[in-house]
Design an enzyme around this catalytic site. Sequence first.
Site, PDB file in Angstrom:
ATOM      1  N   SER A 206     -36.912 -46.732  25.937  1.00  0.00           N
ATOM      2  CA  SER A 206     -37.753 -47.892  25.240  1.00  0.00           C
ATOM      3  C   SER A 206     -37.120 -49.318  25.710  1.00  0.00           C
ATOM      4  O   SER A 206     -37.897 -50.246  26.188  1.00  0.00           O
ATOM      5  CB  SER A 206     -37.715 -47.833  23.758  1.00  0.00           C
ATOM      6  OG  SER A 206     -36.421 -48.153  23.202  1.00  0.00           O
ATOM      7  N   TYR A 207     -35.737 -49.451  25.848  1.00  0.00           N
ATOM      8  CA  TYR A 207     -35.387 -50.826  26.351  1.00  0.00           C
ATOM      9  C   TYR A 207     -35.352 -51.177  27.581  1.00  0.00           C
ATOM     10  O   TYR A 207     -35.963 -52.172  28.040  1.00  0.00           O
ATOM     11  CB  TYR A 207     -33.597 -50.830  25.924  1.00  0.00           C
ATOM     12  CG  TYR A 207     -33.047 -52.051  26.301  1.00  0.00           C
ATOM     13  CD1 TYR A 207     -33.132 -53.194  25.480  1.00  0.00           C
ATOM     14  CD2 TYR A 207     -32.333 -52.176  27.422  1.00  0.00           C
ATOM     15  CE1 TYR A 207     -32.643 -54.396  25.621  1.00  0.00           C
ATOM     16  CE2 TYR A 207     -31.745 -53.220  27.725  1.00  0.00           C
ATOM     17  CZ  TYR A 207     -31.598 -54.445  26.888  1.00  0.00           C
ATOM     18  OH  TYR A 207     -30.935 -55.620  26.936  1.00  0.00           O
ATOM     19  N   THR A 208     -35.459 -50.057  28.470  1.00  0.00           N
ATOM     20  CA  THR A 208     -35.390 -50.002  29.905  1.00  0.00           C
ATOM     21  C   THR A 208     -37.142 -50.386  30.201  1.00  0.00           C
ATOM     22  O   THR A 208     -37.221 -51.293  31.042  1.00  0.00           O
ATOM     23  CB  THR A 208     -35.111 -48.907  30.622  1.00  0.00           C
ATOM     24  OG1 THR A 208     -33.766 -48.554  30.365  1.00  0.00           O
ATOM     25  CG2 THR A 208     -35.205 -48.680  32.153  1.00  0.00           C
ATOM     26  N   SER A 210     -39.048 -51.945  28.446  1.00  0.00           N
ATOM     27  CA  SER A 210     -39.502 -53.227  28.029  1.00  0.00           C
ATOM     28  C   SER A 210     -39.058 -54.158  29.056  1.00  0.00           C
ATOM     29  O   SER A 210     -39.575 -55.142  29.386  1.00  0.00           O
ATOM     30  CB  SER A 210     -38.808 -53.614  26.775  1.00  0.00           C
ATOM     31  OG  SER A 210     -37.434 -53.639  26.553  1.00  0.00           O
TER      32      SER A 210
END
Length: 312
Positions: A206-208, A210
């Site tokens: 999810s971080y990547t 975003s």
Amino acid sequence: MRDGKSGPVGRRNVLGGAAAAMAAAGAGLGAGARTASARERDRRPDGGEPGRGRYAGKTVLVTGATSGIGRAAAIAFAAEGARVGFCGRRVHLGREVERLIRRAGGEATYLRADVRRPEEVERFVDTVVRRYGGLDIALNNAGVQKPFTDLHEVSVADWDDVTLTNTRGVFVAMKYEIPHLRAGGGGVILVTGSSNQYATRPGLGSYTASKNSVAGLVQAAAIENGTHGIRVVALAPGMTDTPMLDVHRPPGDTDEQWAARKAEFGRQGIDAFKRMATPEEMASAALALASDGMGFQTGTTVVVDGGQLAGL
């Protein structure tokens, strides 16, 4: 840029006194005057005036500045003479940063704002612009990370929180910053990206995602605003020792154990320097990217990762 923002300020009269005036007249100069070439020689290579901070007279806006890279950047810009308006969700930490800057002789205003709430971002940006008379540089830094979780096990709520903060939060900030920058004749938008845009780790889906979206926003904003004098650049840190990492802290770890664990993260993950970056090192990179010396840099992501990607 606006009057009083880009031109030399407080020029020294280096030819004071009768003898100096006579010498100047003999050289074809009026008393107290200085040639353009003399002013150019005195100007610092980074664009600042001698004896003043390189961001003196500038207004800088920072989101997510109550801790980590944003906090370090707010302090660093203020130390270089900027008027800094910054936001974050944690009021007690925001007030602490504001006090630190003011006690050191800097100018800063903390306003509580959550980048997930567009109306709060608009109010924050407009308030800073009114208070300081314009906007020159914006660092859109607010971001979150969730505990390592395989992609198929990430909750929709966590996915939405990461996306709303890291991606939509940047869009919303740009939405309200760009009109002010255009009205003022230009400026710089910096965005905190991540080396995860290029190579990720298990559990950071999810971080990547975003941060990859942030790279697209930077490109789009750059090509739309270049002729308006606005540069847009992403700074992509590698592993950096900030409170964001605390979401990965194992329950029961003492402070000493967690510090040792983070040090091991750095040794294992960053082949060149064998350590994580400090927030202050990322703040220093942000100040460099915002400077006039990087005046032809736009629409790109600049990786500052201590050799992390080089070792993959």
